[in-house]
Design a protein around this motif. Structure first.
Motif, PDB file in Angstrom:
ATOM      1  N   LEU A  41       0.852  -1.186   0.000  1.00 34.80           N
ATOM      2  CA  LEU A  41       0.000   0.000   0.000  1.00 34.80           C
ATOM      3  C   LEU A  41       0.888   1.236   0.000  1.00 34.80           C
ATOM      4  O   LEU A  41       1.796   1.347   0.821  1.00 34.80           O
ATOM      5  CB  LEU A  41      -0.897  -0.001   1.239  1.00 34.80           C
ATOM      6  CG  LEU A  41      -1.843   1.191   1.384  1.00 34.80           C
ATOM      7  CD1 LEU A  41      -2.973   1.098   0.364  1.00 34.80           C
ATOM      8  CD2 LEU A  41      -2.416   1.248   2.806  1.00 34.80           C
ATOM      9  N   GLY A  42       0.611   2.171  -0.888  1.00 37.74           N
ATOM     10  CA  GLY A  42       1.466   3.356  -1.025  1.00 37.74           C
ATOM     11  C   GLY A  42       1.140   4.490  -0.085  1.00 37.74           C
ATOM     12  O   GLY A  42       1.462   5.646  -0.387  1.00 37.74           O
ATOM     13  N   PHE A  43       0.516   4.195   1.056  1.00 39.37           N
ATOM     14  CA  PHE A  43       0.153   5.218   2.025  1.00 39.37           C
ATOM     15  C   PHE A  43       0.554   4.776   3.427  1.00 39.37           C
ATOM     16  O   PHE A  43       0.689   3.585   3.701  1.00 39.37           O
ATOM     17  CB  PHE A  43      -1.345   5.516   1.977  1.00 39.37           C
ATOM     18  CG  PHE A  43      -1.777   6.180   0.702  1.00 39.37           C
ATOM     19  CD1 PHE A  43      -1.839   7.556   0.603  1.00 39.37           C
ATOM     20  CD2 PHE A  43      -2.103   5.420  -0.417  1.00 39.37           C
ATOM     21  CE1 PHE A  43      -2.219   8.171  -0.577  1.00 39.37           C
ATOM     22  CE2 PHE A  43      -2.485   6.019  -1.605  1.00 39.37           C
ATOM     23  CZ  PHE A  43      -2.540   7.406  -1.676  1.00 39.37           C
ATOM     24  N   ALA A  45       0.504   4.201   7.599  1.00 40.91           N
ATOM     25  CA  ALA A  45      -0.431   3.654   8.587  1.00 40.91           C
ATOM     26  C   ALA A  45      -1.254   4.794   9.174  1.00 40.91           C
ATOM     27  O   ALA A  45      -0.742   5.871   9.452  1.00 40.91           O
ATOM     28  CB  ALA A  45       0.341   2.937   9.688  1.00 40.91           C
ATOM     29  N   GLY A  46      -2.561   4.555   9.333  1.00 38.93           N
ATOM     30  CA  GLY A  46      -3.430   5.567   9.890  1.00 38.93           C
ATOM     31  C   GLY A  46      -4.082   6.468   8.853  1.00 38.93           C
ATOM     32  O   GLY A  46      -4.975   7.249   9.187  1.00 38.93           O
ATOM     33  N   SER A  47      -3.659   6.387   7.612  1.00 35.61           N
ATOM     34  CA  SER A  47      -4.252   7.191   6.544  1.00 35.61           C
ATOM     35  C   SER A  47      -5.615   6.615   6.171  1.00 35.61           C
ATOM     36  O   SER A  47      -5.981   5.505   6.571  1.00 35.61           O
ATOM     37  CB  SER A  47      -3.342   7.191   5.316  1.00 35.61           C
ATOM     38  OG  SER A  47      -3.204   5.864   4.810  1.00 35.61           O
ATOM     39  N   GLY A  48      -6.382   7.379   5.380  1.00 35.88           N
ATOM     40  CA  GLY A  48      -7.666   6.876   4.919  1.00 35.88           C
ATOM     41  C   GLY A  48      -7.513   5.601   4.113  1.00 35.88           C
ATOM     42  O   GLY A  48      -8.302   4.666   4.250  1.00 35.88           O
ATOM     43  N   ALA A  49      -6.490   5.558   3.277  1.00 34.83           N
ATOM     44  CA  ALA A  49      -6.230   4.356   2.476  1.00 34.83           C
ATOM     45  C   ALA A  49      -5.910   3.168   3.372  1.00 34.83           C
ATOM     46  O   ALA A  49      -6.335   2.038   3.112  1.00 34.83           O
ATOM     47  CB  ALA A  49      -5.082   4.617   1.511  1.00 34.83           C
ATOM     48  N   ASP A  50      -5.152   3.420   4.430  1.00 35.17           N
ATOM     49  CA  ASP A  50      -4.763   2.351   5.350  1.00 35.17           C
ATOM     50  C   ASP A  50      -5.980   1.786   6.076  1.00 35.17           C
ATOM     51  O   ASP A  50      -6.054   0.581   6.320  1.00 35.17           O
ATOM     52  CB  ASP A  50      -3.746   2.896   6.362  1.00 35.17           C
ATOM     53  CG  ASP A  50      -3.196   1.814   7.274  1.00 35.17           C
ATOM     54  OD1 ASP A  50      -2.522   0.898   6.776  1.00 35.17           O
ATOM     55  OD2 ASP A  50      -3.459   1.870   8.501  1.00 35.17           O
ATOM     56  N   GLY A  75       5.015   7.289  -0.260  1.00 36.91           N
ATOM     57  CA  GLY A  75       5.994   8.105  -0.980  1.00 36.91           C
ATOM     58  C   GLY A  75       5.824   8.051  -2.478  1.00 36.91           C
ATOM     59  O   GLY A  75       5.343   7.059  -3.040  1.00 36.91           O
ATOM     60  N   ALA A  76       6.203   9.148  -3.139  1.00 41.47           N
ATOM     61  CA  ALA A  76       6.181   9.264  -4.612  1.00 41.47           C
ATOM     62  C   ALA A  76       4.814   8.942  -5.192  1.00 41.47           C
ATOM     63  O   ALA A  76       4.700   8.310  -6.243  1.00 41.47           O
ATOM     64  CB  ALA A  76       7.246   8.352  -5.217  1.00 41.47           C
ATOM     65  N   GLY A  77       3.762   9.381  -4.502  1.00 37.49           N
ATOM     66  CA  GLY A  77       2.421   9.169  -5.043  1.00 37.49           C
ATOM     67  C   GLY A  77       2.055   7.711  -5.230  1.00 37.49           C
ATOM     68  O   GLY A  77       1.392   7.356  -6.202  1.00 37.49           O
ATOM     69  N   SER A  78       2.498   6.864  -4.315  1.00 36.34           N
ATOM     70  CA  SER A  78       2.268   5.408  -4.352  1.00 36.34           C
ATOM     71  C   SER A  78       3.164   4.675  -5.337  1.00 36.34           C
ATOM     72  O   SER A  78       3.109   3.444  -5.444  1.00 36.34           O
ATOM     73  CB  SER A  78       0.806   5.052  -4.689  1.00 36.34           C
ATOM     74  OG  SER A  78      -0.060   5.394  -3.650  1.00 36.34           O
ATOM     75  N   ASN A  79       4.029   5.387  -6.035  1.00 37.75           N
ATOM     76  CA  ASN A  79       4.859   4.736  -7.056  1.00 37.75           C
ATOM     77  C   ASN A  79       5.923   3.816  -6.477  1.00 37.75           C
ATOM     78  O   ASN A  79       6.389   2.904  -7.157  1.00 37.75           O
ATOM     79  CB  ASN A  79       5.493   5.790  -7.961  1.00 37.75           C
ATOM     80  CG  ASN A  79       4.466   6.470  -8.846  1.00 37.75           C
ATOM     81  OD1 ASN A  79       3.524   5.836  -9.307  1.00 37.75           O
ATOM     82  ND2 ASN A  79       4.622   7.766  -9.065  1.00 37.75           N
TER      83      ASN A  79
END
Length: 326
Positions: A41-43, A45-50, A75-79
Motif C-alpha cells: 500500500l502506497g500510504f 499507517a493511519g491514513s484513509g487508504a490504510d 511516498g512518490a504518489g504510491s509509485n
C-alpha cells in the motif's frame, strides 16, 4: 545416429523435467495460500487508504486461512509501492492495493516514470470508490467554495497542499475552472499536512475522504465540499462541488487489487472470489459508510476497462488543469 540419439535424449530429459515441475506448480497453486500474503500500500499507517486496507486484510485473512499483512510503503504518489509490486514474484503472495489516481494518473504527473500499469499487472477486482473533501482551517471565516474562490482571487500568494495524485489534480482543476492560483505544496502524508491546514498556512487542501471524515468530525479542519457526484454518507451536511457552483467536477478514484503480471489465473480467480464475498457483504458497506466510500465490487474485466477509461480521462483533465510532468 549420434545426433538423432542426442536429440531424442534431450527431448526425453526435457519431458522428465516438465513432468516433475508441473505437478509441483499445480500442487502449489491448488494449495494456495500456504504462507502469509502481503499487500503493498502506497500510504502510511493511519491514513484513509490504510483504514480501507486493514478491512481488506482482516476479511481476506478469514477466507484465506493465512495471515494477510499490509506493507505500508508511502511516498512518490504510491509509485514506490507500485514499483515493488511490479517486480515481485508472480505467485499470489504479493499483491497491490492502489487507487486509480496512481495507476492511471502517475504517467501524466511523473516525467521519469518507467512503470506501465496496464502491462505489468494482472487485474483482480475493483473494491470501492473513494470521496475527497475540499478543506480549510476550522476557524476560517470561509463557509463555502465560492467564498474560498473570492479569497484566492483577492490574494497574490496562496498555497494548497496535496499528498496524492487526486488531491493534486482536483485542486489544479478547481483553480483552472475558477480562474484562481495557488502554489502546490507536496506532503508525504495527510497527517503531516493537517497542522498546516488547521493553522491557515495552507489556504485549502483536497484531502482523502477516509482520513478527512474523522478530522472534520473532530473539528480539526472544516469541509467546504466533497468531490463526488453525490453527497458523502459520512459528511451528509457537506455539499458536492456541483452544488457549490463548480460544474463538471467529479474526482472519485476507485480502489482495486492487482497482482504482478504472470500470476496464475487460478490464483487470481481464487482471490477474486474471496474479494467478491467481502465486497458484496453488509460488513463492507457498513465499514466504508464511515469513510464515505462507495462499495463497488467489479471483476478483472471491468477493472481493465475502467483503468483504460481512467487513463483517457486523466489525460484530458491534466491538460485542462495545465499540469506539467515533474
Amino acid at each position: 545416429m549420434v545426433r538423432t540419439g542426442g536429440a531424442v535424449f534431450g527431448l526425453l530429459m526435457a519431458f522428465i523435467v516438465l513432468c516433475v515441475q508441473f505437478p509441483e506448480q499445480a500442487f502449489a497453486q491448488q494449495n494456495y495460500p500456504s504462507r502469509p500474503i502481503h499487500i503493498l500500500l502506497g500510504f502510511a499507517a493511519g491514513s484513509g487508504a490504510d483504514i480501507g486496507a486493514r478491512f481488506v486484510s482482516s476479511e481476506l485473512q478469514k477466507r484465506a486461512g493465512q495471515p494477510v499483512i499490509i506493507e505500508n510503503r508511502p511516498g512518490a504518489g504510491s509509485n514506490i509501492a507500485i514499483g515493488l509490486a511490479a517486480k515481485a514474484k508472480p505467485d499470489g503472495y504479493t499483491l497491490l492495493l492502489a487507487a486509480s489516481s496512481a495507476m492511471a494518473g502517475s504517467r501524466f504527473l511523473y516525467g521519469d516514470l518507467k512503470i506501465d500499469t496496464e502491462k505489468e499487472f494482472a487485474p483482480i477486482a475493483v473494491l470501492f470508490d473513494a470521496a475527497f473533501v475540499i478543506t480549510v482551517a476550522p476557524d476560517s471565516p470561509l463557509q463555502s467554495v465560492s467564498a474560498l474562490t473570492e479569497r484566492l482571487k483577492s490574494k497574490t500568494r496562496n498555497r494548497h497542499g496535496y499528498t496524492n495524485q487526486t488531491g493534486q489534480l482536483a485542486a489544479a482543476y478547481y483553480l483552472a475552472q475558477v480562474g484562481a492560483s495557488a502554489e502546490p505544496v507536496s506532503y508525504r502524508t495527510a497527517a503531516d499536512a493537517v497542522a498546516d491546514v488547521a493553522s491557515g498556512t495552507l489556504e485549502f487542501m483536497v484531502l482523502d475522504g477516509g482520513f478527512a471524515a474523522g478530522v472534520v468530525r473532530n473539528n480539526k479542519i472544516k469541509a467546504l465540499a466533497v468531490t463526488t457526484a453525490e453527497r458523502s454518507v459520512s459528511l451528509p451536511q457537506v455539499p458536492t462541488m456541483a452544488e457549490a457552483g463548480v460544474k463538471d467536477f467529479v474526482f472519485a478514484p476507485f480502489w482495486a487489487v492487482y497482482a504482478p503480471r504472470g500470476t496464475p489465473d487460478d490464483i487470481v480467480k481464487k482471490l477474486q472470489g474471496w474479494l467478491r464475498e467481502i465486497y458484496t457483504s453488509d460488513a463492507a458497506r457498513q465499514h466504508h459508510a464511515i469513510t464515505g466510500s462507495n462499495v463497488r465490487f467489479q471483476d478483472d474485466t471491468v477493472l481493465s476497462q475502467r483503468l483504460r477509461t481512467e487513463i483517457e480521462d486523466w489525460a484530458k483533465a491534466v491538460k485542462a488543469a495545465g499540469i506539467e510532468p515533474q
